[in-house]
Design an enzyme around this catalytic site. Structure first.
Site, PDB file in Angstrom:
ATOM      1  CB  ILE A  20       3.651  14.042  -4.266  1.00  0.00           C
ATOM      2  CG1 ILE A  20       3.722  13.032  -3.131  1.00  0.00           C
ATOM      3  CG2 ILE A  20       3.862  15.450  -3.737  1.00  0.00           C
ATOM      4  CD1 ILE A  20       5.051  13.020  -2.394  1.00  0.00           C
TER       5      ILE A  20
ATOM      6  CB  SER B  31       0.436   1.862   9.009  1.00  0.00           C
ATOM      7  OG  SER B  31       0.672   0.483   8.821  1.00  0.00           O
TER       8      SER B  31
ATOM      9  CD  GLU C  34      -8.445  -7.012 -15.549  1.00  0.00           C
ATOM     10  OE1 GLU C  34      -7.651  -6.100 -15.820  1.00  0.00           O
ATOM     11  OE2 GLU C  34      -9.386  -7.343 -16.287  1.00  0.00           O
TER      12      GLU C  34
ATOM     13  CD  GLU D  80      -8.421 -10.664  -5.248  1.00  0.00           C
ATOM     14  OE1 GLU D  80      -8.247 -10.347  -4.070  1.00  0.00           O
ATOM     15  OE2 GLU D  80      -9.501 -10.460  -5.847  1.00  0.00           O
TER      16      GLU D  80
END
Length: 184
Positions: free
Chosen positions: A14, A113, A140, A142
């Site tokens: 989705i 998780s 770019e 970061e």
């Protein structure tokens, strides 16, 4: 099928983004009833516990939009398609810190998780660090600040919640355990 396994009846993507995709799944539970699961697909990541020759832990401070704050972390990054984790670890260490290493050893891998995501993080320890003159550039989008902490400083950062993510807390606890075993 094990007695606890959930059989996927239908899966629909989705959302597909730059890093993750979200799938809605219809599953049959072990008792025969049906349920829906929202699953995040992630390519996996590496994290690097980099130790300098003077026994400092190389960390980066980075703004994390999901938290709306900065935290201090061990260097880490996402695996590219078909990239070997060890190569990714070396690349990320250089990009985020400017260091390269002589030795790189896998400590462990873990799911971050597993209730809703398949992201796995491979944690490496890097030693024999050398600062490169022409290090690879950060991505770019970061921005990081380099920090080098003693174990005691890192422990204090955990208490102050400056270090607040699982991979970095794992790294600090790993070093605490190694220190305790050495002093036994």
């Amino acid at each position: 099928m094990t007695k606890l396994e959930e059989k996927t009846l239908h899966s629909e993507e989705i959302f597909s983004g730059k890093i993750i995709s979200l799938h809605l799944q219809d599953v049959e539970l072990p008792n025969g009833k049906h349920a829906k699961r929202e699953i995040i697909k992630h390519p996996g990541a590496v994290a690097i516990l980099a130790i300098t020759d003077d026994n400092k832990i190389v960390m980066v401070e980075q703004y994390r939009k999901a938290l709306e704050r900065t935290i201090v972390e061990i260097p880490a990054g996402k695996l590219e398609k078909d990239e070997e984790p060890a190569l990714c670890a070396r690349r990320e260490l250089e990009e985020e810190t400017g260091y390269e290493c002589d030795s790189l050893e896998l400590l462990t891998s873990f799911y971050t998780s597993p209730g809703f995501a398949d992201e796995i993080v491979h944690v490496y320890i890097a030693k024999g660090l050398t600062k490169k003159e022409n290090a690879a550039d950060l991505d770019e989008d970061e921005f990081v600040e380099l920090e080098e902490l003693t174990l005691e400083e890192a422990e204090q950062y955990v208490k102050e919640q400056k270090i607040y993510d699982a991979k970095t807390i794992f790294a600090v606890q790993y070093l605490q355990l190694q220190e305790a075993l050495k002093n036994k």
